[in-house]
Design a protein around this motif. Sequence first.
Motif, mmCIF file in Angstrom:
data_model
loop_
_atom_site.group_PDB
_atom_site.id
_atom_site.type_symbol
_atom_site.label_atom_id
_atom_site.label_comp_id
_atom_site.label_asym_id
_atom_site.label_seq_id
_atom_site.Cartn_x
_atom_site.Cartn_y
_atom_site.Cartn_z
ATOM 1 N N UNK A 116 41.358 -35.833 -24.704
ATOM 2 C CA UNK A 116 40.169 -35.611 -23.862
ATOM 3 C C UNK A 116 40.110 -36.624 -22.722
ATOM 4 N N UNK A 117 40.414 -37.871 -22.976
ATOM 5 C CA UNK A 117 40.419 -38.887 -21.911
ATOM 6 C C UNK A 117 41.426 -38.531 -20.824
ATOM 7 N N UNK A 118 42.636 -38.203 -21.249
ATOM 8 C CA UNK A 118 43.672 -37.859 -20.268
ATOM 9 C C UNK A 118 43.270 -36.642 -19.448
ATOM 10 N N UNK A 119 42.739 -35.631 -20.117
ATOM 11 C CA UNK A 119 42.384 -34.408 -19.411
ATOM 12 C C UNK A 119 41.148 -34.577 -18.535
ATOM 13 N N UNK A 120 40.236 -35.449 -18.907
ATOM 14 C CA UNK A 120 39.106 -35.751 -18.018
ATOM 15 C C UNK A 120 39.629 -36.412 -16.746
ATOM 16 N N UNK A 121 40.549 -37.357 -16.900
ATOM 17 C CA UNK A 121 41.149 -38.025 -15.738
ATOM 18 C C UNK A 121 41.864 -37.012 -14.850
ATOM 19 N N UNK A 122 42.641 -36.123 -15.461
ATOM 20 C CA UNK A 122 43.364 -35.098 -14.699
ATOM 21 C C UNK A 122 42.384 -34.187 -13.965
ATOM 22 N N UNK A 123 41.327 -33.772 -14.638
ATOM 23 C CA UNK A 123 40.330 -32.898 -14.012
ATOM 24 C C UNK A 123 39.649 -33.605 -12.845
ATOM 25 N N UNK A 124 39.323 -34.875 -13.022
ATOM 26 C CA UNK A 124 38.702 -35.658 -11.960
ATOM 27 C C UNK A 124 39.645 -35.765 -10.758
ATOM 28 N N UNK A 125 40.918 -36.063 -11.025
ATOM 29 C CA UNK A 125 41.904 -36.148 -9.943
ATOM 30 C C UNK A 125 42.089 -34.788 -9.258
ATOM 31 N N UNK A 126 42.063 -33.713 -10.029
ATOM 32 C CA UNK A 126 42.186 -32.379 -9.441
ATOM 33 C C UNK A 126 41.018 -32.098 -8.494
ATOM 34 N N UNK A 127 39.829 -32.520 -8.884
ATOM 35 C CA UNK A 127 38.663 -32.360 -8.010
ATOM 36 C C UNK A 127 38.833 -33.154 -6.725
ATOM 37 N N UNK A 128 39.324 -34.377 -6.845
ATOM 38 C CA UNK A 128 39.543 -35.201 -5.658
ATOM 39 C C UNK A 128 40.599 -34.585 -4.739
ATOM 40 N N UNK A 129 41.676 -34.083 -5.302
ATOM 41 C CA UNK A 129 42.737 -33.452 -4.510
ATOM 42 C C UNK A 129 42.195 -32.203 -3.813
ATOM 43 N N UNK A 130 41.423 -31.382 -4.551
ATOM 44 C CA UNK A 130 40.858 -30.168 -3.950
ATOM 45 C C UNK A 130 39.923 -30.522 -2.796
ATOM 46 N N UNK A 131 39.106 -31.540 -2.981
ATOM 47 C CA UNK A 131 38.190 -31.968 -1.923
ATOM 48 C C UNK A 131 38.973 -32.488 -0.717
ATOM 49 N N UNK A 132 39.988 -33.310 -0.959
ATOM 50 C CA UNK A 132 40.801 -33.849 0.136
ATOM 51 C C UNK A 132 41.483 -32.721 0.908
ATOM 52 N N UNK A 133 41.996 -31.723 0.197
ATOM 53 C CA UNK A 133 42.646 -30.591 0.863
ATOM 54 C C UNK A 133 41.644 -29.779 1.671
ATOM 55 N N UNK A 134 40.446 -29.569 1.117
ATOM 56 C CA UNK A 134 39.410 -28.816 1.838
ATOM 57 C C UNK A 134 39.005 -29.557 3.110
ATOM 58 N N UNK A 135 38.825 -30.859 3.018
ATOM 59 C CA UNK A 135 38.449 -31.646 4.202
ATOM 60 C C UNK A 135 39.569 -31.631 5.243
ATOM 61 N N UNK A 136 40.802 -31.717 4.791
ATOM 62 C CA UNK A 136 41.952 -31.669 5.699
ATOM 63 C C UNK A 136 42.002 -30.320 6.412
ATOM 64 N N UNK A 137 41.731 -29.243 5.683
ATOM 65 C CA UNK A 137 41.724 -27.896 6.256
ATOM 66 C C UNK A 137 40.588 -27.757 7.278
#
Length: 147
Positions: A116-137
């Motif tokens: 659960x800890x690892x997957x929470x971290x992965x989910x959080x990073x995925x959110x950050x990556x999605x946000x960064x990509x949206x802002x870049x777009x």
Amino acid sequence: PPAHSRNDWIGPPDKHSNLRPVIFYVPPEESPLERRLREARQESQACDQRFWARHNCAFRQEKEEFIYSRLKAKGLELRDETGQKTTLNAEEMADFYKDFLSKNFRKHMQYNRDWYKRNFTITFLMGQVALARALRCLRWKKKNVGN
């Protein structure tokens, strides 16, 4: 995977862990945040692989020992006179499964917590990556609309 592939590739199940390994796609212009996400996913996969390979090995070994000891107590051999493997009934095997799960309860609880800890971290990073990509777009569109 072929050199032109732009996707993760999933392999056949590992013979020890039964998990399907993933070969992660590395984009040529991977950002540091995207690299952190990929590395977190790779580390999570490696942790899962190690845990389940050890767990399944212990399970198979203890199961064989259990069957052997029960058959020996009944005065039976591992194979009957026709060469077929001698088996135990479902109730006898249920005893083994219950004991094995009880004995490994803490290991499973620790694994679940870590998972659960690892997957929470992965989910959080995925959110950050999605946000960064949206802002870049959005920046790219805004820049092109201005021209």
